[in-house]
Design an enzyme around this catalytic site. Structure first.
Site, PDB file in Angstrom:
ATOM      1  N   ASP A 199      33.414  43.095  39.818  1.00  0.00           N
ATOM      2  CA  ASP A 199      34.148  42.928  38.353  1.00  0.00           C
ATOM      3  C   ASP A 199      35.314  41.867  38.407  1.00  0.00           C
ATOM      4  O   ASP A 199      36.151  41.899  39.499  1.00  0.00           O
ATOM      5  CB  ASP A 199      34.594  44.161  37.759  1.00  0.00           C
ATOM      6  CG  ASP A 199      34.995  43.810  36.238  1.00  0.00           C
ATOM      7  OD1 ASP A 199      34.360  44.744  35.508  1.00  0.00           O
ATOM      8  OD2 ASP A 199      36.186  43.485  36.039  1.00  0.00           O
TER       9      ASP A 199
ATOM     10  N   ASP B 249      31.459  40.345  33.977  1.00  0.00           N
ATOM     11  CA  ASP B 249      32.488  39.601  33.421  1.00  0.00           C
ATOM     12  C   ASP B 249      32.861  38.496  34.211  1.00  0.00           C
ATOM     13  O   ASP B 249      33.518  37.402  33.701  1.00  0.00           O
ATOM     14  CB  ASP B 249      33.654  40.228  32.814  1.00  0.00           C
ATOM     15  CG  ASP B 249      34.217  41.219  33.812  1.00  0.00           C
ATOM     16  OD1 ASP B 249      33.940  41.065  34.993  1.00  0.00           O
ATOM     17  OD2 ASP B 249      35.050  42.078  33.455  1.00  0.00           O
TER      18      ASP B 249
ATOM     19  N   HIS C 254      39.225  50.778  36.070  1.00  0.00           N
ATOM     20  CA  HIS C 254      40.654  50.860  35.752  1.00  0.00           C
ATOM     21  C   HIS C 254      41.516  52.185  35.476  1.00  0.00           C
ATOM     22  O   HIS C 254      42.624  52.350  35.731  1.00  0.00           O
ATOM     23  CB  HIS C 254      41.023  49.884  34.448  1.00  0.00           C
ATOM     24  CG  HIS C 254      40.820  48.676  34.801  1.00  0.00           C
ATOM     25  ND1 HIS C 254      41.519  47.762  35.719  1.00  0.00           N
ATOM     26  CD2 HIS C 254      40.001  47.758  33.808  1.00  0.00           C
ATOM     27  CE1 HIS C 254      40.827  46.433  35.679  1.00  0.00           C
ATOM     28  NE2 HIS C 254      40.023  46.377  34.271  1.00  0.00           N
TER      29      HIS C 254
END
Length: 609
Positions: free
Chosen positions: A365, A456, A329
């Protein structure tokens, strides 16, 4: 993920006023709200925000991260829904008249139309009530003291997952499982060490100084990006005799400023370095730092750079970067989404310095790597492919739609596979790999492949709420080993269920060591929504990659009617999903307590606190 309007903390009282306690609330409702008021006590309104660094420095108090915040976040993605925005007004689970801007104190004091229940056992609290609770070591959810198992993930209160990783039993105490996992399959740790591979071809980067990066302020719930994530994976690898043992360790070094400047601006580097002068600070309400975080971020980036260089030059066949804080990010200027420096981008720069001409990044992800895309969206030598939950831009960070393909000459070198819902599992991921990822990657012909491996999207993760299994991650890894002559670097990103992340990471490393996945899915049938996403992406990418044109036509002829024809289904009973499945967006992280109200018409609704 930039407007900078500061952060406004809302102070919440430690207990409701006595007049509120005398209202016609049931004892259970009052006690639940009372607990929440206490857990959110002392939210600070004294955070200092620096417009020069984009960082919130704590001065005697704190601002909560998105998981439990009543603050207004610093949103770096204009025109995108913030993770702490109000609840969806169309949410059928929202209580009538509920306003997302209301504090718990406001809700408590609000007149309501609730059931008349027996109130004879209720007396207003005259002193502070001591609430005894424990947090699950596996998923961080809060549990009542009397419970022995987590109500969310089923982990034992005294689980040994930090000693043995996922090999520890989830239903037994830590002391009672000592040596159990070591004896599985008739092997012990000592016997594993005697069977080391003669040539250590898989490198693993790890340094325990990265464990120093943690949230200083004690919150009502632990932050999901915590040091235990690395501890659980390391424990799993040690228990299985994989690392140390069968893998080659890579010594950590701190990345240099010159290397960081290849991917980040001075603003990012200086703002991260500034955190070493403060006990605790925040870039965004969910992105924390302490005085050791800058060191941890430099070590993580340095390990990724050295692994990429070693793999491309042939000193290691492949590798796994067991690092934190995560990175995908982090963009050119900003740190956000738990990420400080972009580890994958630094690895790309190092691989190019070692001689690589073309680099592939596959990001699985569950959240879109907006920082990685920003860094490379104009670069034709880096192909970025991301598979993530998107939901029309409503899932964090809101970027990564299928039409985002790159810009300024880099069109076609961003390939986004945006899932339209949660619960996506192995079949959809493998189907997308078969029809999008591998065909485009083969045509691109990378010199080295880097995986931004967030776990995740794994089954049981409280943030991702998807359904990918360790076998699914192993198969995707196996499929990518066919590219770039097996030169493959896996970099840890997200993943917040310790059992899921440790088992998934171990399965991936076993594939890197040459083992085959336990199961291989063949003749995969995708879900309807997954097929729609794949067809949408292929339709767009045919403009840039000729190889996917025939694939798109074939899928349309075989599956198009199924994908886009509205099928009439008979009315059936509503499927009851587990609680963690409902925690769809990051903004609902840890908001797991449900308060149910029965109206006088006996209609039940619920909302998440």
């Amino acid at each position: 993920m930039p407007h900078r309007d500061g952060v406004h903390a809302v102070k919440v009282g430690s207990r409701p006023p006595q007049s509120a306690c005398q209202k016609n609330y049931s004892p259970k409702i009052r006690q639940t709200v009372e607990i929440q008021l206490k857990s959110l006590k002392s939210l600070s309104d004294s955070a200092l925000y620096s417009a020069q660094t984009g960082m919130i420095v704590l001065d005697g108090g704190h601002t909560d991260h998105k998981a439990i915040s009543n603050t207004r976040p610093i949103n770096r993605l204009p025109n995108k829904e913030s993770e702490t925005n109000n609840h969806d007004p169309n949410d059928q689970n929202a209580i009538q008249g509920f306003n997302g801007d209301m504090s718990l104190q406001d809700m408590y004091n609000k007149e309501g139309d609730f059931d008349d229940e027996d109130d004879s056992d209720w007396e207003p609290l005259e002193k502070h009530l001591t609430i005894v609770k424990w947090f699950c070591v596996n998923c961080t959810m809060v549990n009542a003291d009397g419970a022995m198992y987590c109500h969310m993930c089923g982990e034992h209160k005294d689980s040994g997952i930090l000693k043995h990783g996922f090999l520890a039993s989830s239903s037994e105490e830590a002391d009672s499982i000592e040596n159990i996992s070591l004896k599985r399959n008739g092997k012990s740790e000592a016997s594993c060490s005697k069977n080391l591979a003669p040539h250590k071809s898989t490198a693993v980067g790890f340094d325990d100084r990265m464990l120093l990066h943690s949230e200083v302020e004690r919150k009502s719930l632990p932050h999901p990006e915590r040091p235990d994530r690395l501890r659980a994976i390391a424990a799993s690898l040690a228990t299985a005799g994989i690392f140390p043992g069968r893998c080659q360790p890579i010594s950590a070094r701190e990345i240099t400023r010159e290397e960081l400047l290849m991917v980040h601006s001075h603003e990012n580097i200086e703002s991260v370095e500034l955190t070493s002068q403060h006990v605790a600070s925040y870039f965004t309400p969910d992105t924390y730092a302490n005085k050791d975080s800058a060191l941890a971020a430099r070590l993580a980036a340095g390990l990724c750079a050295d692994l990429a260089s070693a793999i491309y030059s042939g000193r290691a066949k492949n590798g796994f970067a067991l690092v934190r804080p995560p990175g995908h990010h982090a963009g050119v200027k900003q740190a956000m989404g738990f990420c400080l420096h972009n580890n994958a981008a630094v690895a790309v720069s190092a691989a190019k310095a070692a001689g690589a001409k073309k680099v592939l990044i596959v990001d699985w992800d569950v959240h879109h790597g907006n920082g990685t895309q920003e860094i490379f969206e104009q670069n034709k030598t880096v192909l970025y492919i991301s598979l993530h939950r998107h939901e029309g831009g409503k899932f964090y960070p809101g970027t990564g739609a299928a039409h985002e393909v790159g810009s300024m000459g880099g069109e076609g070198y961003c390939v986004n596979v945006p899932w339209s819902r949660g619960g996506v599992g192995d079949n959809d991921y493998i189907f997308a790999f078969q029809h999008i990822v591998l065909p485009i990657a083969d045509e691109f012909a990378p010199d080295i492949t880097i995986i931004s491996a967030g776990f995740d999207a794994a089954r049981g993760d409280p943030l991702g709420c998807c359904d990918v299994t360790p076998a699914g991650y192993a198969q995707m890894t196996k499929m990518l080993t066919s590219l770039s002559r097996g030169k493959l670097l896996v970099i840890l990103e997200g993943g917040y269920n310790l059992r899921s992340i440790s088992s998934s990471a171990t399965s991936v490393i076993k594939v890197l060591l040459g083992e085959n996945p336990e199961t291989m899915l063949e003749n995969v049938v995708p879900s309807r929504s997954g097929l729609q996403t794949v067809l949408e992406v292929l339709n767009i990418q045919t403009n840039f990659w000729p190889t996917v044109g025939p694939i798109f036509s074939d899928l349309q002829s075989r599956w198009g009617k199924y994908a886009f024809h509205e099928i009439k289904r008979k009315k059936r009973c509503r499927f009851v999903v587990p609680l963690w499945w409902k925690v769809g967006r990051k903004k609902f992280l840890h908001h797991m307590l449900s308060v149910r109200f029965n109206s006088r018409r006996r209609k039940k609704t619920s909302f998440w606190l």
